[in-house]
Design a protein around this motif. Sequence first.
Motif, PDB file in Angstrom:
ATOM      1  N   UNK A 173      26.746  33.956  42.578  1.00  0.00           N
ATOM      2  CA  UNK A 173      26.828  33.759  41.127  1.00  0.00           C
ATOM      3  C   UNK A 173      28.190  34.167  40.563  1.00  0.00           C
ATOM      4  N   UNK A 174      28.592  33.480  39.490  1.00  0.00           N
ATOM      5  CA  UNK A 174      29.827  33.787  38.769  1.00  0.00           C
ATOM      6  C   UNK A 174      29.435  34.211  37.358  1.00  0.00           C
ATOM      7  N   UNK A 175      29.968  35.347  36.937  1.00  0.00           N
ATOM      8  CA  UNK A 175      29.713  35.835  35.580  1.00  0.00           C
ATOM      9  C   UNK A 175      31.049  36.075  34.888  1.00  0.00           C
ATOM     10  N   UNK A 176      31.150  35.655  33.632  1.00  0.00           N
ATOM     11  CA  UNK A 176      32.361  35.905  32.846  1.00  0.00           C
ATOM     12  C   UNK A 176      32.155  37.212  32.095  1.00  0.00           C
ATOM     13  N   UNK A 177      33.000  38.189  32.426  1.00  0.00           N
ATOM     14  CA  UNK A 177      32.833  39.552  31.913  1.00  0.00           C
ATOM     15  C   UNK A 177      34.197  40.155  31.593  1.00  0.00           C
ATOM     16  N   UNK A 178      34.214  41.198  30.756  1.00  0.00           N
ATOM     17  CA  UNK A 178      35.479  41.910  30.536  1.00  0.00           C
ATOM     18  C   UNK A 178      35.836  42.680  31.809  1.00  0.00           C
ATOM     19  N   UNK A 179      37.125  42.815  32.121  1.00  0.00           N
ATOM     20  CA  UNK A 179      37.524  43.519  33.338  1.00  0.00           C
ATOM     21  C   UNK A 179      37.391  45.037  33.248  1.00  0.00           C
ATOM     22  N   UNK A 180      37.303  45.546  32.034  1.00  0.00           N
ATOM     23  CA  UNK A 180      37.189  46.994  31.819  1.00  0.00           C
ATOM     24  C   UNK A 180      36.541  47.238  30.459  1.00  0.00           C
ATOM     25  N   UNK A 181      35.908  48.387  30.276  1.00  0.00           N
ATOM     26  CA  UNK A 181      35.316  48.689  28.970  1.00  0.00           C
ATOM     27  C   UNK A 181      36.370  48.617  27.863  1.00  0.00           C
ATOM     28  N   UNK A 182      35.993  48.004  26.748  1.00  0.00           N
ATOM     29  CA  UNK A 182      36.879  47.907  25.605  1.00  0.00           C
ATOM     30  C   UNK A 182      37.817  46.711  25.626  1.00  0.00           C
ATOM     31  N   UNK A 183      37.802  45.931  26.698  1.00  0.00           N
ATOM     32  CA  UNK A 183      38.647  44.740  26.794  1.00  0.00           C
ATOM     33  C   UNK A 183      37.814  43.537  26.354  1.00  0.00           C
ATOM     34  N   UNK A 184      38.338  42.758  25.424  1.00  0.00           N
ATOM     35  CA  UNK A 184      37.574  41.620  24.892  1.00  0.00           C
ATOM     36  C   UNK A 184      37.693  40.364  25.754  1.00  0.00           C
ATOM     37  N   UNK A 185      38.831  40.180  26.425  1.00  0.00           N
ATOM     38  CA  UNK A 185      39.039  38.977  27.228  1.00  0.00           C
ATOM     39  C   UNK A 185      38.072  38.955  28.411  1.00  0.00           C
ATOM     40  N   UNK A 186      37.486  37.793  28.658  1.00  0.00           N
ATOM     41  CA  UNK A 186      36.529  37.646  29.752  1.00  0.00           C
ATOM     42  C   UNK A 186      37.194  37.022  30.974  1.00  0.00           C
ATOM     43  N   UNK A 187      36.819  37.506  32.143  1.00  0.00           N
ATOM     44  CA  UNK A 187      37.313  36.997  33.417  1.00  0.00           C
ATOM     45  C   UNK A 187      36.117  36.633  34.290  1.00  0.00           C
TER      46      UNK A 187
END
Length: 114
Positions: A70-84
């Motif tokens: 599975x692929x999930x689009x998530x922030x790379x770190x807490x407090x980061x808005x951009x999704x990866x």
Amino acid sequence: MIYHIAYRADWAAARAAGRYTVSTRGVSLEEQGYIHASAAGQVAATANRFYAGETGLVVLVIDPEALSSPVRFEPPAPGVAELFPHIYGPIEVAAVVETVPLTADAEGRFRFSC
């Protein structure tokens, strides 16, 4: 498509094994729990932030529909808005549709376009 920055040697080992299991620079899928990836517009910034000065890099162009993980689009770190995109399992070699060499320019900056 989604994209993953890899060392050529790691990609060569993956081709021999049939699957790629490196999360990011020096960290395995087993250690991290997922493989870091990027959208096309995120590749250069990721390379410049985490791979500055490195050589022997390629970008794996991955068809997410060909992955069994599975692929999930998530922030790379807490407090980061951009999704990866994060890939929660190995990347099968067959899901990689292309590899693109990633080299720095004369100023030492990576650029990427697809």
